[in-house]
Motif scaffolding. Structure first.
Motif, PDB file in Angstrom:
ATOM      1  N   LYS A  40       4.116   8.659 -11.557  1.00 48.00           N
ATOM      2  CA  LYS A  40       4.050   7.749 -10.405  1.00 48.00           C
ATOM      3  C   LYS A  40       2.651   7.708  -9.810  1.00 48.00           C
ATOM      4  O   LYS A  40       2.148   6.650  -9.452  1.00 48.00           O
ATOM      5  N   GLN A  41       2.029   8.877  -9.697  1.00 49.71           N
ATOM      6  CA  GLN A  41       0.688   8.938  -9.120  1.00 49.71           C
ATOM      7  C   GLN A  41      -0.327   8.226 -10.005  1.00 49.71           C
ATOM      8  O   GLN A  41      -1.207   7.522  -9.521  1.00 49.71           O
ATOM      9  N   ILE A  42      -0.203   8.405 -11.315  1.00 50.56           N
ATOM     10  CA  ILE A  42      -1.114   7.724 -12.240  1.00 50.56           C
ATOM     11  C   ILE A  42      -0.885   6.214 -12.192  1.00 50.56           C
ATOM     12  O   ILE A  42      -1.844   5.437 -12.224  1.00 50.56           O
ATOM     13  N   PHE A  43       0.376   5.783 -12.074  1.00 52.54           N
ATOM     14  CA  PHE A  43       0.668   4.346 -11.918  1.00 52.54           C
ATOM     15  C   PHE A  43      -0.025   3.804 -10.677  1.00 52.54           C
ATOM     16  O   PHE A  43      -0.680   2.770 -10.709  1.00 52.54           O
ATOM     17  N   ARG A  44       0.131   4.526  -9.566  1.00 50.99           N
ATOM     18  CA  ARG A  44      -0.454   4.065  -8.298  1.00 50.99           C
ATOM     19  C   ARG A  44      -1.975   3.996  -8.364  1.00 50.99           C
ATOM     20  O   ARG A  44      -2.577   3.014  -7.941  1.00 50.99           O
ATOM     21  N   SER A  45      -2.593   5.040  -8.874  1.00 55.15           N
ATOM     22  CA  SER A  45      -4.060   5.067  -8.881  1.00 55.15           C
ATOM     23  C   SER A  45      -4.641   4.059  -9.865  1.00 55.15           C
ATOM     24  O   SER A  45      -5.659   3.425  -9.570  1.00 55.15           O
ATOM     25  N   SER A  46      -4.002   3.862 -11.002  1.00 59.75           N
ATOM     26  CA  SER A  46      -4.548   2.902 -11.974  1.00 59.75           C
ATOM     27  C   SER A  46      -4.372   1.460 -11.496  1.00 59.75           C
ATOM     28  O   SER A  46      -5.278   0.636 -11.665  1.00 59.75           O
ATOM     29  N   THR A  47      -3.244   1.147 -10.885  1.00 63.27           N
ATOM     30  CA  THR A  47      -3.065  -0.217 -10.373  1.00 63.27           C
ATOM     31  C   THR A  47      -3.932  -0.457  -9.142  1.00 63.27           C
ATOM     32  O   THR A  47      -4.454  -1.552  -8.950  1.00 63.27           O
ATOM     33  N   SER A  48      -4.135   0.582  -8.339  1.00 61.61           N
ATOM     34  CA  SER A  48      -5.019   0.464  -7.181  1.00 61.61           C
ATOM     35  C   SER A  48      -6.458   0.239  -7.625  1.00 61.61           C
ATOM     36  O   SER A  48      -7.200  -0.541  -7.015  1.00 61.61           O
ATOM     37  N   MET A  49      -6.850   0.904  -8.693  1.00 61.47           N
ATOM     38  CA  MET A  49      -8.191   0.725  -9.246  1.00 61.47           C
ATOM     39  C   MET A  49      -8.410  -0.742  -9.622  1.00 61.47           C
ATOM     40  O   MET A  49      -9.419  -1.350  -9.252  1.00 61.47           O
ATOM     41  N   ALA A  50      -7.452  -1.323 -10.336  1.00 62.34           N
ATOM     42  CA  ALA A  50      -7.570  -2.718 -10.762  1.00 62.34           C
ATOM     43  C   ALA A  50      -7.563  -3.674  -9.564  1.00 62.34           C
ATOM     44  O   ALA A  50      -8.379  -4.598  -9.486  1.00 62.34           O
ATOM     45  N   ALA A  51      -6.668  -3.446  -8.630  1.00 65.17           N
ATOM     46  CA  ALA A  51      -6.577  -4.318  -7.455  1.00 65.17           C
ATOM     47  C   ALA A  51      -7.818  -4.200  -6.573  1.00 65.17           C
ATOM     48  O   ALA A  51      -8.314  -5.203  -6.044  1.00 65.17           O
TER      49      ALA A  51
END
Length: 81
Positions: A40-51
């Protein structure tokens, strides 16, 4: 020479592709509680990076641009950690 618009488009596409790839690859693994928390944390940080990179491209000032790219760097570091 590549102009900054092409450079920004390139990284918008690449950061989004990376987030999607991370989600697809980590979703293949069976769920367990410890892995689920990390996933979940990796999902959040990777999508936040892109956004955040996309938001940086739309910044209204140099200060806002710097602030957004700083978030991208933090989220990228968190994803790699």
């Amino acid at each position: 020479m590549v102009d900054s618009l092409d450079y920004n488009k390139f990284f918008v596409i690449k950061t989004k592709q990376l987030a999607i790839t991370i989600i697809k690859e980590l979703s293949k693994h069976p769920y367990n509680e410890a892995f689920g928390v990390m996933r979940k944390q990796i999902f959040r940080s990777s999508t936040s990076m892109a956004a955040s990179y996309r938001a940086m491209c739309r910044a209204r000032s140099k200060a806002e641009r710097f602030s957004k790219i700083s978030i991208v760097i933090e989220e990228t570091d968190e994803t790699l950690f």
